[in-house]
Design an enzyme around this catalytic site. Structure first.
Site, mmCIF file in Angstrom:
data_model
loop_
_atom_site.group_PDB
_atom_site.id
_atom_site.type_symbol
_atom_site.label_atom_id
_atom_site.label_comp_id
_atom_site.label_asym_id
_atom_site.label_seq_id
_atom_site.Cartn_x
_atom_site.Cartn_y
_atom_site.Cartn_z
ATOM 1 N N LYS A 257 1.148 4.259 -4.538
ATOM 2 C CA LYS A 257 1.709 3.099 -3.787
ATOM 3 C C LYS A 257 2.177 2.057 -4.658
ATOM 4 C CE LYS A 257 -0.366 5.221 0.255
ATOM 5 N NZ LYS A 257 -1.264 5.521 1.053
ATOM 6 N N GLN B 189 -5.999 2.110 3.488
ATOM 7 C CA GLN B 189 -5.896 3.456 2.988
ATOM 8 C C GLN B 189 -7.066 4.328 3.844
ATOM 9 O OE1 GLN B 189 -3.765 4.760 0.472
ATOM 10 N NE2 GLN B 189 -4.943 6.716 1.269
ATOM 11 N N ASP C 124 2.678 1.863 8.084
ATOM 12 C CA ASP C 124 2.176 3.368 8.206
ATOM 13 C C ASP C 124 2.743 3.884 9.600
ATOM 14 O OD1 ASP C 124 0.957 4.759 6.034
ATOM 15 O OD2 ASP C 124 -1.007 3.872 6.405
#
Ligand code: NAP
Length: 284
Positions: free
Chosen positions: A51, A95, A118
């Site tokens: 990322k 995460q 997300d």
């Protein structure tokens, strides 16, 4: 035809980089994505690294916050509250998975919806199912983008999705439905799965079982999207949920693992971060 998510990602990131380069003049700064990594799980470390790299390519500012696996849920919630209040932060990503003592649902729900890059926040999920504007989860978004880029007509097609998780199976089924496919969702209790999958003109597989989908489960000419990421213990190599070698000659279109859906997920994360940033800046 093999759809390379890697090539499409590279093209999309180059286009995004051009756009982001105009932001300092237009908005006074570039988007800022904060990634929180709890613990030292190697797979999570590698995803977070990926990322960060993508942010670099696109020109997005990236901060990675590392916290030990012993962090309490309250401490993590306090960190998220701080980032929610910080106007210089446009996207927040925690995460997953988190250590067992932390309630993931509570953590995801604590992220400000407008910074939920997300697309996992309950309000974003609800908005998706209500066909309202929302941040769409990165993997499902990437899958639809791949189908579009490959020129595959979705409307009117029979689509079968294997897997019904909140982050892949269910949202991808909803996106296919919204594009007027007729969608069947299979799961671990589905009986006679091959009979169902053989009907699929578009087959999306997201279960996490190496080479689960065998040649006899796929109709000639089907479009096969393999979301699974599995590691073969003997070789340490990555493979998907689909027996690629056996199915590639039969399918009209197929995605490889690695190099298929995976890169698109990170690329769509970049897109979501830019979208959250622009929405905020344009609302001023
Ligand atoms: P998950 O939450 O574990 O869900 C797995 C789904 O597969 C469940 O719905 C489960 O059914 C179903 N399933 C399990 N065994 C099955 C079987 N034998 N037959 C039929 N269905 C079965 O997994 P996920 O988060 O959706 O991820 C799925 C895979 O995609 C994993 O390999 C993951 O690493 C990968 N992934 C890749 C990306 C990417 O960017 N490439 C992103 C996310 C995930 P039940 O609901 O009945 O239990």
């Amino acid at each position: 035809m093999i759809i390379s998510g890697k090539d499409l990602s590279a093209r999309m990131k180059a286009e995004m980089a051009e756009k982001v380069a105009t932001f300092p003049q237009k908005y006074g700064r570039v988007p800022h994505l904060v990634v929180i990594l709890v613990g030292e799980d190697p797979a999570s470390q590698s995803y977070v690294k990926g990322k960060g790299k993508a942010c670099e390519v696109v020109g997005i500012r990236n901060t990675t916050i590392l916290r030990p696996a012993t962090i309490s849920e309250e401490e993590l919630l306090a960190l998220i509250a701080e980032l929610n209040a910080d106007d210089s932060v446009d996207g927040i990503l925690v995460q997953l998975p988190l250590p067992k003592h932390i309630n993931e649902d509570r953590i995801i729900a604590a992220i400000d919806k407008s910074k939920d890059v997300d697309g996992f926040h309950p309000l974003n999920v609800a908005a998706l199912w209500m066909k309202q504007p929302c941040t769409v989860a990165c993997t499902p978004k990437g899958i639809i983008r791949m189908l579009d880029e490959a020129g595959i007509e979705i409307s009117g097609k029979r689509a079968v999705v294997i897997g019904r998780s909140q982050i892949v199976g269910l949202p991808v089924a909803k996106l296919l439905l919204d594009r007027n496919a007729t969608v069947t969702i299979c799961h671990s209790r589905t009986q006679n799965m091959a009979e169902i999958t053989r009907q699929a003109e578009i087959l999306v597989v997201a279960i996490g079982k190496a080479k689960f989908v065998t040649e006899d489960m796929v109709a000639p000419g089907a479009v096969v999207i393999d979301v699974g990421v599995n590691r073969i213990p003997e070789t340490g190599k990555l493979c998907g949920d689909v027996d690629f070698e056996a199915i590639e000659p039969k399918a009209s279109v197929i995605t490889p693992v690695p190099g298929g859906v995976g890169p698109m997920t990170i690329t769509c994360l970049m897109e979501n971060t830019i979208e959250c940033f622009e929405k905020k800046m344009n609302a001023r």
